[in-house]
Design a protein around this motif. Structure first.
Motif, PDB file in Angstrom:
ATOM      1  N   TYR A  39       1.833  -1.475  -2.179  1.00  0.00           N
ATOM      2  CA  TYR A  39       1.534  -0.581  -1.229  1.00  0.00           C
ATOM      3  C   TYR A  39      -0.091  -0.154  -1.853  1.00  0.00           C
ATOM      4  O   TYR A  39      -0.679   0.307  -0.963  1.00  0.00           O
ATOM      5  N   LEU A  40      -0.193  -0.052  -2.956  1.00  0.00           N
ATOM      6  CA  LEU A  40      -1.642   0.393  -3.612  1.00  0.00           C
ATOM      7  C   LEU A  40      -2.603  -0.684  -3.529  1.00  0.00           C
ATOM      8  O   LEU A  40      -3.883  -0.365  -3.856  1.00  0.00           O
ATOM      9  N   GLY A  41      -2.203  -1.901  -3.214  1.00  0.00           N
ATOM     10  CA  GLY A  41      -3.129  -2.722  -3.423  1.00  0.00           C
ATOM     11  C   GLY A  41      -3.545  -3.409  -4.548  1.00  0.00           C
ATOM     12  O   GLY A  41      -4.709  -4.173  -4.841  1.00  0.00           O
ATOM     13  N   THR A  42      -2.681  -3.023  -5.722  1.00  0.00           N
ATOM     14  CA  THR A  42      -3.044  -3.482  -7.001  1.00  0.00           C
ATOM     15  C   THR A  42      -2.275  -4.788  -7.267  1.00  0.00           C
ATOM     16  O   THR A  42      -1.356  -5.202  -6.490  1.00  0.00           O
ATOM     17  N   ARG A  43      -2.291  -5.457  -8.166  1.00  0.00           N
ATOM     18  CA  ARG A  43      -1.615  -6.671  -8.892  1.00  0.00           C
ATOM     19  C   ARG A  43      -0.047  -6.443  -9.228  1.00  0.00           C
ATOM     20  O   ARG A  43       0.079  -5.521  -9.989  1.00  0.00           O
ATOM     21  N   PRO A  44       0.761  -7.090  -8.315  1.00  0.00           N
ATOM     22  CA  PRO A  44       2.201  -6.713  -8.512  1.00  0.00           C
ATOM     23  C   PRO A  44       3.000  -7.782  -9.502  1.00  0.00           C
ATOM     24  O   PRO A  44       4.036  -7.478  -9.973  1.00  0.00           O
ATOM     25  N   ILE A  95       7.588  -7.882   0.557  1.00  0.00           N
ATOM     26  CA  ILE A  95       6.363  -7.552   0.001  1.00  0.00           C
ATOM     27  C   ILE A  95       5.329  -7.405   0.761  1.00  0.00           C
ATOM     28  O   ILE A  95       4.541  -6.403   0.651  1.00  0.00           O
ATOM     29  N   ASP A  96       5.036  -8.356   1.587  1.00  0.00           N
ATOM     30  CA  ASP A  96       3.953  -8.580   2.279  1.00  0.00           C
ATOM     31  C   ASP A  96       3.845  -7.590   3.558  1.00  0.00           C
ATOM     32  O   ASP A  96       2.817  -7.211   3.537  1.00  0.00           O
ATOM     33  N   ALA A  97       5.105  -7.293   3.635  1.00  0.00           N
ATOM     34  CA  ALA A  97       5.113  -6.068   4.680  1.00  0.00           C
ATOM     35  C   ALA A  97       4.744  -4.783   4.272  1.00  0.00           C
ATOM     36  O   ALA A  97       4.115  -4.022   4.907  1.00  0.00           O
ATOM     37  N   VAL A  98       4.722  -4.587   2.971  1.00  0.00           N
ATOM     38  CA  VAL A  98       4.623  -3.323   2.161  1.00  0.00           C
ATOM     39  C   VAL A  98       3.109  -3.257   2.208  1.00  0.00           C
ATOM     40  O   VAL A  98       2.373  -2.156   2.128  1.00  0.00           O
ATOM     41  N   SER A  99       2.592  -4.417   1.612  1.00  0.00           N
ATOM     42  CA  SER A  99       1.110  -4.538   1.556  1.00  0.00           C
ATOM     43  C   SER A  99       0.393  -4.183   2.834  1.00  0.00           C
ATOM     44  O   SER A  99      -0.566  -3.510   2.857  1.00  0.00           O
ATOM     45  N   ALA A 100       0.876  -4.664   3.717  1.00  0.00           N
ATOM     46  CA  ALA A 100       0.198  -4.321   5.151  1.00  0.00           C
ATOM     47  C   ALA A 100       0.333  -3.111   5.404  1.00  0.00           C
ATOM     48  O   ALA A 100      -0.594  -2.395   5.926  1.00  0.00           O
ATOM     49  N   ILE A 101       1.646  -2.368   5.142  1.00  0.00           N
ATOM     50  CA  ILE A 101       1.499  -0.959   5.229  1.00  0.00           C
ATOM     51  C   ILE A 101       0.608  -0.075   4.584  1.00  0.00           C
ATOM     52  O   ILE A 101      -0.046   0.880   5.011  1.00  0.00           O
ATOM     53  N   GLY A 102       0.498  -0.656   3.376  1.00  0.00           N
ATOM     54  CA  GLY A 102      -0.343   0.101   2.332  1.00  0.00           C
ATOM     55  C   GLY A 102      -1.918   0.104   2.711  1.00  0.00           C
ATOM     56  O   GLY A 102      -2.675   0.853   2.709  1.00  0.00           O
ATOM     57  N   ARG A 110      10.695  -1.177  -7.586  1.00  0.00           N
ATOM     58  CA  ARG A 110      10.279  -0.023  -6.984  1.00  0.00           C
ATOM     59  C   ARG A 110       8.471  -0.420  -7.768  1.00  0.00           C
ATOM     60  O   ARG A 110       7.723  -0.242  -6.897  1.00  0.00           O
ATOM     61  N   ARG A 111       8.416  -0.884  -8.860  1.00  0.00           N
ATOM     62  CA  ARG A 111       7.114  -0.969  -9.282  1.00  0.00           C
ATOM     63  C   ARG A 111       6.375  -2.060  -8.358  1.00  0.00           C
ATOM     64  O   ARG A 111       5.068  -1.858  -8.295  1.00  0.00           O
ATOM     65  N   VAL A 112       6.944  -3.284  -8.140  1.00  0.00           N
ATOM     66  CA  VAL A 112       6.436  -4.245  -7.364  1.00  0.00           C
ATOM     67  C   VAL A 112       5.961  -3.665  -5.727  1.00  0.00           C
ATOM     68  O   VAL A 112       5.025  -3.992  -5.307  1.00  0.00           O
ATOM     69  N   MET A 113       6.936  -2.692  -5.635  1.00  0.00           N
ATOM     70  CA  MET A 113       6.518  -2.191  -4.189  1.00  0.00           C
ATOM     71  C   MET A 113       5.337  -1.172  -4.156  1.00  0.00           C
ATOM     72  O   MET A 113       4.584  -1.095  -3.304  1.00  0.00           O
ATOM     73  N   ARG A 114       5.280  -0.378  -5.239  1.00  0.00           N
ATOM     74  CA  ARG A 114       4.109   0.570  -5.607  1.00  0.00           C
ATOM     75  C   ARG A 114       2.923  -0.214  -5.469  1.00  0.00           C
ATOM     76  O   ARG A 114       1.854  -0.073  -4.726  1.00  0.00           O
TER      77      ARG A 114
END
Length: 662
Positions: free
Chosen positions: A626-631, A643-650, A619-623
């Protein structure tokens, strides 16, 4: 409400019930209370129950003169741990199977206790001949193959410290951990198979070796069956390479030594998704005692049982299974393959083929199987199975019921087991022979003095609080490798002499314990704390949703808002409506279950939920994505594309917010 109420005979025949009767405790609650009051007496009784033999008996069970953060267990005791795990069983029942192995492509191997003892001696002698001695570090970069257990035991035999790495790491992650522990030897495989395809490891191992000045030897296991590794492919060699099967040395070169109870046995690194990986220190006596006690009391594992857990040797449950299971003389099943390859019925085939009695898996894996066609076992496939084990994350009720009712036929208990790498095993568990409630725990494992504390450090019931431990136990980590301050800050910095575990928990009106997830995953909406599992359970109860993950994101009005990610079932219903309509329906569905104030801000559809190899949701990595911070370190992630897909959604969501703001 109980979903499973066993008969009294089922409880009375368990090893835990017999332990209670043998030592004169009134019941399980009395055992817990007395163990907290007189820990020395209780752990003496545990040592007797698991059959641990000492070369030199300890003179004091527990010494807390340096404080509860640094307890000394089994003071001045010395033991030959490998003889306890392998040697005495090899002498008593030499032909009994110690390890059964099944590869991804269906290959099978069995190793008897006598064969295991001989192989451990051979490898230990080889390590001695290479100049490895007590206190030296041996890193393992191996898949779930018998050689992983042999190497760990061989290191233990000579007093070296083994460090198991996740088999999916790349060269940088391996090198980072080698640098931290200054390993002298790296034992690796040339590869393994996953979904029928070769996964090479040797190139990464060699690259890590070139970046690791401390390494002197690289030992290569030929898992792929392609013959000796070609040293010419190693590039500019930084260390000497050996073939595992041709290690130098003779049995006489490695004398038998008994080591102190507090000798360092293992360093096991956490995944590092929230910062620099931590080297968790475990000892010769503490780690196997805790593992064997948990398996005996919480799982009712016996010498004639067969234990299998879906894990990797780089996760705690791999070494835990080896050191706890062998202590009790059980048979272990190592499964290298992917749980759903070539189909969703593979696991049940493995359970049937190896006559598994105790089978451990994660809630995430259960959700995956539940959504797959052909995932129910055929009649009779689980006839030998007595107990399910589960750890790694909080349950949702629907998959728990599916495993218990449809797979387990409403008669096989699910031993919900929660602890951690630093615990050396479990804090909370269920117990065979006691009633069960979906997703819940019967309570603390005896010897764990556990409370749920509110913000002022007071015990609470009926509301959510921090899971805390007030007394030391043998399996607790002896700190982080060369970083005592980080250890203190991580677990001992909130209240004096109280271990704050970082889990958000509660005890309900029926006395069942619940874990709601990591406390730093907990979401605070308008002052109300809610666990992500509450949102996830609500979403997966909708017929469209297969899996769900909820994270908290900053919100100017509420402090935090909830953003959810779901995978969904394909079909005509999904195609018939645009996603924004489905999203609105899912938001309202959650609102009906949890209350309108807890409706999520967004529900995003994804093709896959990011997970670690052993099925944990990150979850913390996904958050962070999504927020564009360092995972943080992503090397333990099974599917980094997710993870890349979540980054794109964010990124899209942030652009929309920015556009609205301007």
């Amino acid at each position: 409400m109980n979903i499973y109420t066993p008969t009294g005979d089922e409880w009375r025949t368990t090893q835990l019930a017999r332990f209670i009767a043998r030592h004169g405790y009134r019941d399980l609650d009395d055992l817990r209370e007395q163990a907290a009051r007189e820990p020395g007496l209780f752990w003496d009784q545990v040592i007797q129950a698991i059959g641990l033999d000492w070369v030199m008996p300890y003179r004091q069970t527990l010494d807390v003169s340096d404080g509860v953060m640094w307890p000394k267990w089994f003071v001045d005791g010395r033991l030959d741990l490998v003889d306890n795990l392998v040697g005495k069983h090899a002498r008593a029942t030499p032909t009994k199977i110690a390890i059964r192995w099944e590869g991804d492509r269906g290959e099978l191997r069995t190793i008897s206790y006598a064969e295991l003892a001989a192989e451990v001696e051979r490898v230990a002698a080889g390590l001695c001949a290479m100049g490895v001695g007590a206190g030296d570090r041996i890193a393992l970069y191996l898949p779930m193959i018998p050689e992983a257990a042999v190497t760990m035991l061989a290191a233990t035999r000579i007093g070296a410290i083994f460090i198991p790495f996740f088999s999916g790491y790349g060269a940088d992650s391996v090198a980072q951990r080698i640098a931290d522990c200054e390993a002298r030897v790296l034992v690796c495989a040339n590869g393994y198979y996953r979904r029928g395809k070769r996964v090479p490891m040797l190139d990464d191992a060699r690259a890590a070796a070139r970046a690791s000045p401390s390494l002197r030897q690289l030992v290569v296991v030929d898992r792929l069956g392609i013959g000796p590794a070609d040293a010419d492919d190693a590039g500019e060699a930084s260390c000497v390479e050996f073939e595992y099967r041709r290690l130098p040395g003779y049995l006489s070169t490695c004398s038998r030594v008994a080591f102190p109870a507090d000798q360092t046995l293992m360093l096991i690194y956490t995944s590092g998704t929230t910062g620099k990986p931590k080297g968790v220190v475990h000892t010769h006596a503490g780690f196997p005692v805790k593992g064997a006690q948990d398996l005996q009391m919480a799982f009712d594992l016996r010498a004639d049982d067969t234990l299998m857990w879906i894990t990797d040797m780089g996760w705690l449950m791999g070494p835990w299974m080896v050191y706890g299971g062998l202590m009790l003389g059980a048979t272990l099943v190592f499964y290298e393959g992917t749980p759903d390859y070539p189909d969703a019925g593979r696991l049940w085939d493995v359970v049937a083929r190896h006559r598994v009695t105790h089978f451990g898996l994660s809630p995430t894996l259960v959700r995956m199987l539940m959504a797959s066609d052909g995932s129910l076992p055929p009649p009779g496939a689980l006839d030998t199975l007595r107990v399910f084990g589960s750890t790694g994350e909080a349950w949702n009720e629907a998959p728990w019921r599916w495993l218990f009712e449809q797979v387990g036929e409403s008669r096989r208990p699910i031993i919900n087991y929660s602890g951690g790498t630093e615990i050396g095993g479990g804090i909370l568990a269920c117990f065979p022979g006691l009633p069960q409630k979906p997703c819940a725990f019967n309570g603390p494992i005896p010897g764990m003095a556990v409370e749920v504390l509110d913000g002022d450090g007071r015990p609470v019931r009926g509301s959510v609080g921090e899971l805390a431990i007030r007394q030391p136990w043998p399996g607790m980590t002896h700190g982080f490798w060369r970083d005592a301050e980080r250890y203190r800050e991580a677990y001992w910095s909130v209240w004096p002499d109280v271990w704050m575990h970082g889990d958000w928990a509660s005890v309900d009106e029926d006395g069942y314990w619940l874990v709601h997830g990591r406390s730093d995953d907990t979401i605070k909406i308008a002052g109300k704390r809610v666990g992500p599992a509450d949102f996830e359970s609500a979403l997966v109860s909708h017929p469209l949703v297969v899996e769900a993950v909820a994270v908290g994101v900053p919100d100017e009005l509420k402090g935090e808002a909830v953003v959810c990610f779901v995978t969904v079932r394909d079909g005509e219903a999904l195609a018939a409506r645009p996603w924004d309509e489905w999203e609105a329906e899912l938001v309202e569905h959650v609102g009906r279950q949890l209350g309108k104030p807890l409706r999520p801000a967004r529900v995003h559809r994804v093709e896959a939920i990011p997970k670690t190899r052993n099925g944990k949701t990150v979850r913390r990595v996904m958050r962070a994505a999504y927020l564009g911070t360092r995972p943080g370190d992503l090397s333990a992630i099974e599917n980094p594309d997710a993870i890349d897909a979540v980054s794109a959604i964010g990124l899209t969501a942030r652009r929309v917010v920015d556009a609205v703001g301007t």
